[in-house]
Design an enzyme around this catalytic site. Sequence first.
Site, PDB file in Angstrom:
ATOM      1  N   ASP A 120       0.912  -1.035  -0.063  1.00  0.00           N
ATOM      2  CA  ASP A 120       0.078   0.136   0.027  1.00  0.00           C
ATOM      3  C   ASP A 120       0.925   1.262  -0.049  1.00  0.00           C
ATOM      4  O   ASP A 120       2.140   1.415  -0.245  1.00  0.00           O
ATOM      5  CB  ASP A 120      -1.041  -0.099   1.326  1.00  0.00           C
ATOM      6  CG  ASP A 120      -0.341   0.263   2.513  1.00  0.00           C
ATOM      7  OD1 ASP A 120       0.982   0.245   2.511  1.00  0.00           O
ATOM      8  OD2 ASP A 120      -0.814   0.312   3.538  1.00  0.00           O
ATOM      9  N   HIS A 121       0.284   2.633   0.141  1.00  0.00           N
ATOM     10  CA  HIS A 121       1.226   3.669   0.310  1.00  0.00           C
ATOM     11  C   HIS A 121       2.446   3.555   1.363  1.00  0.00           C
ATOM     12  O   HIS A 121       3.182   4.309   0.866  1.00  0.00           O
ATOM     13  CB  HIS A 121       0.238   4.792   0.440  1.00  0.00           C
ATOM     14  CG  HIS A 121      -0.515   4.655   1.639  1.00  0.00           C
ATOM     15  ND1 HIS A 121      -1.895   4.104   1.692  1.00  0.00           N
ATOM     16  CD2 HIS A 121      -0.564   5.359   2.780  1.00  0.00           C
ATOM     17  CE1 HIS A 121      -2.243   4.020   2.886  1.00  0.00           C
ATOM     18  NE2 HIS A 121      -1.614   4.830   3.687  1.00  0.00           N
TER      19      HIS A 121
ATOM     20  N   CYS B 155       3.381  -2.927   4.029  1.00  0.00           N
ATOM     21  CA  CYS B 155       2.781  -1.733   4.285  1.00  0.00           C
ATOM     22  C   CYS B 155       3.620  -0.907   5.300  1.00  0.00           C
ATOM     23  O   CYS B 155       4.689  -1.028   5.287  1.00  0.00           O
ATOM     24  CB  CYS B 155       1.231  -2.159   5.054  1.00  0.00           C
ATOM     25  SG  CYS B 155       1.465  -3.169   6.449  1.00  0.00           S
TER      26      CYS B 155
ATOM     27  N   HIS C  79      12.887 -22.208  10.405  1.00  0.00           N
ATOM     28  CA  HIS C  79      11.691 -22.525  11.382  1.00  0.00           C
ATOM     29  C   HIS C  79      10.519 -22.631  10.941  1.00  0.00           C
ATOM     30  O   HIS C  79       9.601 -23.393  11.671  1.00  0.00           O
ATOM     31  CB  HIS C  79      11.966 -21.876  12.666  1.00  0.00           C
ATOM     32  CG  HIS C  79      13.422 -22.092  13.399  1.00  0.00           C
ATOM     33  ND1 HIS C  79      13.608 -21.988  14.662  1.00  0.00           N
ATOM     34  CD2 HIS C  79      14.547 -22.735  12.676  1.00  0.00           C
ATOM     35  CE1 HIS C  79      14.963 -22.002  15.073  1.00  0.00           C
ATOM     36  NE2 HIS C  79      15.530 -22.693  14.015  1.00  0.00           N
TER      37      HIS C  79
ATOM     38  N   ARG D 168       7.802   1.731   6.513  1.00  0.00           N
ATOM     39  CA  ARG D 168       8.283   3.067   7.528  1.00  0.00           C
ATOM     40  C   ARG D 168       9.149   2.780   8.437  1.00  0.00           C
ATOM     41  O   ARG D 168       9.385   3.756   9.105  1.00  0.00           O
ATOM     42  CB  ARG D 168       6.872   3.535   7.978  1.00  0.00           C
ATOM     43  CG  ARG D 168       5.812   4.264   7.053  1.00  0.00           C
ATOM     44  CD  ARG D 168       4.637   4.702   7.601  1.00  0.00           C
ATOM     45  NE  ARG D 168       3.694   5.101   6.659  1.00  0.00           N
ATOM     46  CZ  ARG D 168       2.274   5.223   6.931  1.00  0.00           C
ATOM     47  NH1 ARG D 168       1.855   4.503   7.806  1.00  0.00           N
ATOM     48  NH2 ARG D 168       1.511   5.579   5.861  1.00  0.00           N
TER      49      ARG D 168
END
Length: 145
Positions: free
Chosen positions: A7-8, A65, A98, A109
């Site tokens: 997404d953005h 995201c 694992h 971010r």
Amino acid sequence: MIYLGCDHGGFALKEAIRAHLEKQGLAYVDCGNTQFDSEDDFTSFVTPVVHGVLNDGDNRGILVCGTGIGVSIAANHHVGIRAALVHSVDYARLAREHNDANVLCLGGRYMDTPVALTAVDIFLDTPMNPDPKYRRRMALASGDK
Ligand code: RB5
């Protein structure tokens, strides 16, 4: 095949990953978003990535995201998806060794690009540890009896 989605909040990192795969000549499908749109919803991009991954056991997904949390929650709703939210190169290795993770989730971010790109390489190159205890645990984690 590697399926990418974002997404953005993950767009810039997804673009860096796309360029990184391209440079290595690795085949991928960009499931979008293919342009920055501050109003898009991460769920729109999880579904095509999940479908691509479920098509073949060797396929992999990479979802980005803002935090990686939303995409990992959404992806893990699907039977057969083992999506791992990864914060470091070590997490990427362990998610494969694992957990046999088939989808890598990253927070655009919060992750430095060089670390994220190395995590992608490790995720793509690391096999599951053959010790049966890991397979057993993942079967239990997936709800298998
Ligand atoms: C979008 O602002 C942000 O909430 C999204 O990218 C993601 O971090 C959700 O988990």
